[in-house]
Structures are given as structure tokens and as C-alpha cells.
Design an enzyme around this catalytic site. Structure first.
Site, PDB file in Angstrom:
ATOM      1  N   TYR A   1       0.830  -1.208   0.000  1.00  0.00           N
ATOM      2  CA  TYR A   1       0.000   0.000   0.000  1.00  0.00           C
ATOM      3  C   TYR A   1       0.859   1.250   0.000  1.00  0.00           C
ATOM      4  O   TYR A   1       2.055   1.205   0.276  1.00  0.00           O
ATOM      5  CB  TYR A   1      -0.956   0.009   1.192  1.00  0.00           C
ATOM      6  CG  TYR A   1      -0.312   0.420   2.501  1.00  0.00           C
ATOM      7  CD1 TYR A   1      -0.469   1.714   2.999  1.00  0.00           C
ATOM      8  CD2 TYR A   1       0.463  -0.470   3.242  1.00  0.00           C
ATOM      9  CE1 TYR A   1       0.126   2.101   4.198  1.00  0.00           C
ATOM     10  CE2 TYR A   1       1.055  -0.100   4.427  1.00  0.00           C
ATOM     11  CZ  TYR A   1       0.885   1.189   4.898  1.00  0.00           C
ATOM     12  OH  TYR A   1       1.485   1.577   6.076  1.00  0.00           O
TER      13      TYR A   1
ATOM     14  N   LYS B   1       6.541  -2.033   2.331  1.00  0.00           N
ATOM     15  CA  LYS B   1       5.344  -1.374   2.870  1.00  0.00           C
ATOM     16  C   LYS B   1       4.136  -2.298   2.691  1.00  0.00           C
ATOM     17  O   LYS B   1       3.252  -2.079   1.851  1.00  0.00           O
ATOM     18  CB  LYS B   1       5.124  -0.027   2.190  1.00  0.00           C
ATOM     19  CG  LYS B   1       4.192   0.907   2.966  1.00  0.00           C
ATOM     20  CD  LYS B   1       4.209   2.303   2.365  1.00  0.00           C
ATOM     21  CE  LYS B   1       3.234   3.238   3.050  1.00  0.00           C
ATOM     22  NZ  LYS B   1       3.656   3.587   4.422  1.00  0.00           N
TER      23      LYS B   1
END
Length: 288
Positions: A32, A151
Site C-alpha cells: 500500500y 510497505k
């Protein structure tokens, strides 16, 4: 009404639906990004997209969307949500997609799920150390996984550490490894200031390669009046620091005035923060 994007379609956010067999839902199997736009102007858009593309490659999610296509999609979504007149963040979520069964191994011939939505973000803080919002934090040993440079949407470890800080009445939780060395916060990068020098942990698998972090470091080095070091930072140095900062896309550079109930320096926001924040503010829209 907020307009979202889901798998090629723009639709009201409350109408967006995914399969319960989506691996993002079952496993946190996805990547994300969160990108701030101020009155339609993004901060670090290219850097955010490049980090996402790198993350997708690292976890072997096959996405054919190019940097230029991502940029056009996100700018369009911001426009559809009236972003030219207000400050918005855009959340971008790419999971491996929905399979027909729950199985740990990566499935074949599954299309990634792409989901994006916008949300309101606050105005930037004033470049004024007497008026800026200051943060208090607690500390804990970093118990997350060893691939924090990715991430991932699998954020339970971060959530648990953040909750530790939140439940104790603080804004964040600063983390340290088993060598008593600062890594980052549960949702932020971290910095100390000592004798006018800004010091932040070196980029490795223990910390996220923050885009705001990179803009801070690059802009300070380019401007040249504040020395910056990327190196190991011990927790003893953290407690003895003149100033402590945290940074993220939503917080930008935020000063910390209290750690574990004890004041940082003299307990007020420091002069180096104010100068650094002014330099960052002048540079943030020009960074690729």
C-alpha cells in the site's frame, strides 16, 4: 460522497466490495501507499509510486500498471473528489487478488486487486515552534518482522505497537532493536538532533524507506545549513538528544517534546526543527 477506485471502476466508497477470499483480506498479502495532495499538488508522487512498484516486485505481485498510468489514475481520483480546493490523502492498496481457496502459496493466474480512495487531511502545521502541535511518545522493543522496508498491508505488528503508545496517552511508540538501537516508530520514521546535527537511523530492513524522510534528508543536504547524518542511533542518544522528531506523509516533520514521560531537551520545540521544517516546506513540492 467520496469516490473510490476498485479494479478499473470509479464508484462511491460505500459501494466498494471485495471477495472474502481476497488474499489481502485473508493474509494481508499486499502493498500500500499513502500520498498527500495539498490543493491538488502531490508531495513525492513519483517516489511513492516507485516505492510501491518496488514493493510489489519484492513480494512477487504481478502488476502491469506503469508509473505513468499510476500517476494518471491517482491524479484523476483526486480530481473526482474535488482535490483542487482541499487537502486530500490518497490510499492505494494492491493485493495479490482473490483465489478460489485459502492456501498459503502464491496462486497462479490471479489478477491483483487494486483499490484506492481519498480522505481529508489537515492543513500543514505552521512553521513556528511556538504554535506547532508537539507530540509525546513512549518506547518499546521492536517486535515486528525483519522486512520493514517493504510497505506491506500486513500491519498488525505496527498496529499493536501504535496501540501501546495510544493506550498510554501518547501519540506514537518509538521502537528499538535487541541492541538498544533506535529503528523507527510504529507509523513514522524517527530522528534526533544533537549539537545542531540531525541524525537518523540508516536505511536498512529495520525501517521503512519513508518518502518524507527522503525529502527531509535531500532538502537539508541541498540547502546545506544543517548537517545530516544517517547512522546507528542508540537509545541512550535518544534520551540525551536536544530534539527528537518523527515524520510521515501525514505528519510531515513533527516535533516530540516528551519520551516515556520525560522531557526532550528543555521540553519545548527546538530551533533546529523550525529551520528544518521551513527548508522542507520550501522543497516538498519540487521533489520527484
Amino acid at each position: 460522497m467520496s469516490i473510490a477506485y476498485l479494479n478499473g471502476e470509479y464508484l462511491p466508497l460505500e459501494e466498494a466490495r471485495i471477495s472474502p477470499l481476497d488474499r489481502g483480506f485473508l493474509f494481508g498479502d499486499g502493498i500500500y501507499e499513502v500520498i498527500p495532495y495539498y490543493a491538488g499538488k502531490p508531495v513525492g508522487l513519483v517516489a511513492h509510486i516507485e516505492r510501491m512498484i518496488d514493493g510489489l516486485a519484492a513480494v512477487e505481485i504481478q502488476s502491469k500498471t506503469t508509473l505513468e498510468q499510476w500517476s494518471a489514475l491517482l491524479n484523476d481520483l483526486i480530481s473526482r473528489n474535488g482535490g483542487a480546493e482541499k487537502n486530500l490523502g490518497v490510499y492505494v492498496h494492491v493485493s495479490r487478488g482473490a483465489d478460489v481457496k485459502r492456501f498459503h502459496a502464491y496462486p497462479e493466474n490471479v489478477e491483483p486487486t487494486v483499490f484506492c480512495f481519498t480522505f481529508d487531511i489537515k492543513d500543514p502545521e505552521p512553521v513556528d515552534r511556538t504554535a506547532v502541535h508537539a507530540y509525546t511518545v513512549t518506547t518499546a522493543q521492536d517486535l515486528r518482522w525483519r522486512r520493514c522496508h517493504i510497505k506491506s498491508t500486513a500491519l498488525l505488528g505496527n498496529v499493536m505497537h501504535f496501540q501501546q503508545g495510544y493506550a498510554s496517552g501518547n501519540s506514537e511508540c518509538l521502537l528499538y532493536n535487541d541492541k538498544n538501537e533506535l529503528t523507527e516508530g510504529s507509523s513514522v520514521n524517527a530522528y534526533i538532533v544533537k549539537d545542531g546535527v540531525v541524525i537518523t537511523p540508516i536505511q536498512d530492513n529495520q525501517i521503512l524507506p519513508g518518502i518524507t524522510r527522503r525529502i527531509i534528508i535531500d532538502s537539508l543536504k541541498e540547502e546545506g545549513s544543517i548537517k545530516v547524518e544517517e547512522r546507528t542511533v542508540t537509545m541512550d542518544e535518544v534520551y540525551a538528544a536536544d530534539e527528537v522528531w518523527i515524520s510521515s506523509s501525514s505528519k510531515e516533520i513533527a516535533p516530540v517534546t516528551q519520551i516515556d514521560g520525560k522531557p526532550v531537551g528543555d521540553g519545548t520545540v527546538g530551533e533546529v526543527w523550525e529551520k528544518a521544517f521551513r527548508i522542507y516546506t520550501d522543497a516538498k513540492f519540487t521533489h520527484r
